[in-house]
Enzyme design. Structure first.
Site, PDB file in Angstrom:
ATOM      1  N   GLY A   1       0.787  -7.726   1.043  1.00 37.49           N
ATOM      2  CA  GLY A   1      -0.641  -7.325   0.572  1.00 37.49           C
ATOM      3  C   GLY A   1      -1.586  -8.469   1.188  1.00 37.49           C
ATOM      4  O   GLY A   1      -2.820  -8.695   0.739  1.00 37.49           O
TER       5      GLY A   1
ATOM      6  N   SER B   1       2.977 -12.193   3.433  1.00 44.80           N
ATOM      7  CA  SER B   1       2.659 -11.566   4.946  1.00 44.80           C
ATOM      8  C   SER B   1       1.859 -10.214   4.530  1.00 44.80           C
ATOM      9  O   SER B   1       1.782  -9.930   3.597  1.00 44.80           O
ATOM     10  CB  SER B   1       4.085 -11.273   5.525  1.00 44.80           C
ATOM     11  OG  SER B   1       4.765 -10.529   4.830  1.00 44.80           O
ATOM     12  N   LYS B   2       1.622  -9.258   5.601  1.00 46.82           N
ATOM     13  CA  LYS B   2       0.942  -8.208   5.553  1.00 46.82           C
ATOM     14  C   LYS B   2       1.910  -7.191   4.472  1.00 46.82           C
ATOM     15  O   LYS B   2       1.319  -6.505   3.767  1.00 46.82           O
ATOM     16  CB  LYS B   2       1.051  -7.583   6.776  1.00 46.82           C
ATOM     17  CG  LYS B   2      -0.263  -7.911   7.487  1.00 46.82           C
ATOM     18  CD  LYS B   2      -0.836  -7.187   8.504  1.00 46.82           C
ATOM     19  CE  LYS B   2      -1.996  -7.678   9.013  1.00 46.82           C
ATOM     20  NZ  LYS B   2      -2.478  -6.982  10.667  1.00 46.82           N
ATOM     21  N   ARG B   3       3.086  -7.451   4.614  1.00 47.17           N
ATOM     22  CA  ARG B   3       4.151  -6.579   3.758  1.00 47.17           C
ATOM     23  C   ARG B   3       3.884  -6.840   2.276  1.00 47.17           C
ATOM     24  O   ARG B   3       3.740  -5.752   1.418  1.00 47.17           O
ATOM     25  CB  ARG B   3       5.450  -6.697   4.166  1.00 47.17           C
ATOM     26  CG  ARG B   3       6.575  -6.296   3.463  1.00 47.17           C
ATOM     27  CD  ARG B   3       7.744  -6.853   4.148  1.00 47.17           C
ATOM     28  NE  ARG B   3       8.111  -8.257   4.340  1.00 47.17           N
ATOM     29  CZ  ARG B   3       8.795  -8.694   3.207  1.00 47.17           C
ATOM     30  NH1 ARG B   3       9.041  -8.333   2.440  1.00 47.17           N
ATOM     31  NH2 ARG B   3       8.872 -10.114   3.459  1.00 47.17           N
TER      32      ARG B   3
END
Ligand code: GLU
Length: 488
Positions: A257, A253-255
């Site tokens: 990277g 996920s964005k968290r």
């Protein structure tokens, strides 16, 4: 896993053709970039072609901005296609032609089931806890039963008995019972092709020999094969690569990277060669080799080296690789890449003329301590600041009364230096330390604070050299005169 992937059915006699087929609904994310890289490398390794196809049939979600962002990301990574990109939507008529051909040859049929009927079917299947599938109600009906002028879709007449086998170059042998595959739609009632049809027709027409993509498409492959077989086309070799997971094993996920590659370039300050090397090692390996250049990757890469388990994204590893490539990179190139970052940091439109030369000269002392272009920019900004400097707290703490006195002596020792070389500067500073009966570090610390406003910087002689005599003395005098010099 087949070790001799390259010599399998379609591999040897024909030129290898791979493709990267992004859906332009967002940026080029790191997983997509890896898929593109593997396809690119595989084609290069076999002296083949790498093609791009923009899968823009989802008109509501596809945007021009996303297309531009994807091309931009691919270009940055040096993964451009060998021919102009194909846009899938433009080929709708050809997709429909194939659906109609399947219809004409009896491998597809018109289905007049209404949305209400299908909803009811789904409801019954749900209630009976059966898998939800189209039941083939129009499959064998006499076409004369068809209601006049009623809308219809075209469905593939998929085999009901037997099984479909894929010898996947990464996943190995995967088998699905044909009874599990229902008669999928090829052409919607408005005449538009489905995604499944479009992919197969385009791959065929583009001459794609090897389909290398994320394993979230493995299920699709079985359905796509149904069309390929019905058309009598040659089956491509499939290689479904495991997805990338976050460092904690969860879906990326964005968290973790899962950002666009532009974020790695712009916000994080990574070099493309570092990102490429990192993506290559993400799921593929060659012995213990960590640092693998593009040339070496072309020489070594094969899908047979791609593992079956999901790889974990590790930003620390990427940073370490980036640090390596920064040290290897040409100084003038790095100067060009960092100058705009420094200007932004200092709130300037651009750095003054000649800054590039100074930066390039400073690069050997800046880059060994940096992992990203941002860190180089941070380390370099002292070069372009104007007096009075913005001292950070730690630097300020160093500039007390006795330090100011020492800085005065240092300025006096530097003033007569004619030939402003690192050696001459070092000699003068060592003399100051000796005369004050202090270790070199004790002199260097306040000097660094006075010259850079920070307590961390390149070597102090380099700092003095890079600033030049006039600017160095100006900063030393300035500390003597401003509040920065007063202890607080
Ligand atoms: N357009 C698909 C995607 O972005 C890829 C389809 C394929 O590679 O066959 O995931």
């Amino acid at each position: 896993m087949s070790g001799n992937f390259a010599v399998s059915a379609t591999g040897l006699n024909k030129q290898v053709v791979t493709r990267f087929a992004p859906s332009p609904t967002g940026f080029l994310h790191i997983g997509g970039a890896r898929t593109a890289l593997f396809n690119w490398l595989f084609a290069r390794h076999h002296g083949g072609k790498f093609l791009l196809r923009v899968e823009d049939t989802d008109r509501a979600r596809s945007t021009e901005g996303a297309v531009a962002a994807i091309f931009d990301g691919l270009e940055w990574l040096g993964l451009g296609g060998d021919e102009p990109a194909i846009f899938q939507f433009e080929r709708s008529a050809r997709h429909a032609e194939v659906a109609n051909q399947l219809l004409a040859q009896g491998d597809a049929y018109r289905c007049y089931a209404t949305p209400e009927e299908l909803a009811e079917l789904r409801e019954q299947q749900r209630a009976a806890k059966q898998p939800m599938r189209y039941d083939g109600r129009w499959r064998d009906r006499d076409p004369s039963d068809a209601p006049t002028n009623a809308p219809y879709v075209i469905r593939l007449k998929a085999p009901r008995e037997g099984e479909t086998v894929i010898e996947d170059a990464v996943q190995g042998r995967v088998v699905v019972q044909n009874a599990e595959l229902d008669d999928m739609i090829l052409l919607r009632s408005d005449g538009t092709p489905t995604y499944m049809l479009a992919v197969v027709v385009d791959d065929n027409d583009m001459g794609v020999t090897h389909v290398i993509r994320g394993d979230d498409h493995l299920n699709n492959a079985f359905r796509q094969l149904g069309i390929i077989k019905a058309m009598g086309w040659e089956e491509p070799v499939y290689a479904h690569i495991p997805l990338i997971h976050g460092s904690d094993g969860a879906k990326l996920s964005k968290r973790h990277g899962a950002l666009g590659v532009d974020a790695y370039r712009d916000e994080m300050g990574m070099l493309p060669e570092a990102v490429l090397n990192y993506l290559l090692r993400l799921g593929w390996g060659y012995g213990d080799e960590e640092i693998i250049s593009r040339e070496r990757a072309i020489e070594l890469f094969d899908v047979s080296g791609v593992g079956r388990s999901p790889s974990r994204f590790d930003i620390k590893k990427l940073e370490n690789l980036n640090a390596h490539y920064l040290r290897e990179a040409d100084d003038a190139r790095l100067a060009g890449l960092t100058a705009p970052r420094i200007a932004v940091r200092l709130g300037m439109a651009q750095l003054p003329p000649g800054a590039g030369d100074v930066l390039a000269l400073a690069m050997p002392s800046l880059k060994p301590r940096a992992k990203t272009l941002n860190e180089i920019a941070e380390g370099a900004e002292f070069l372009f600041k104007s007096c009075p400097l913005d001292f950070d707290e730690k630097a300020l703490a160093l500039l007390d009364e006795s330090a100011r006195e020492l800085l005065g002596k240092t300025a006096d020792a530097l003033d007569p230096v004619q030939d402003w070389t690192v050696e001459a500067i070092e000699e003068a500073i060592r003399r100051v330390a000796e005369e004050a009966e202090l270790g070199l570090g004790k002199v260097a610390q306040p000097l660094r604070a006075a010259l850079t406003g920070r307590t961390v910087s390149p070597g102090i002689f380099d700092v003095l050299f890079l600033l030049g005599k006039v600017e160095s003395l100006k900063r030393l005098n300035d500390v003597g005169q401003t509040s920065a010099g007063r202890s607080n």
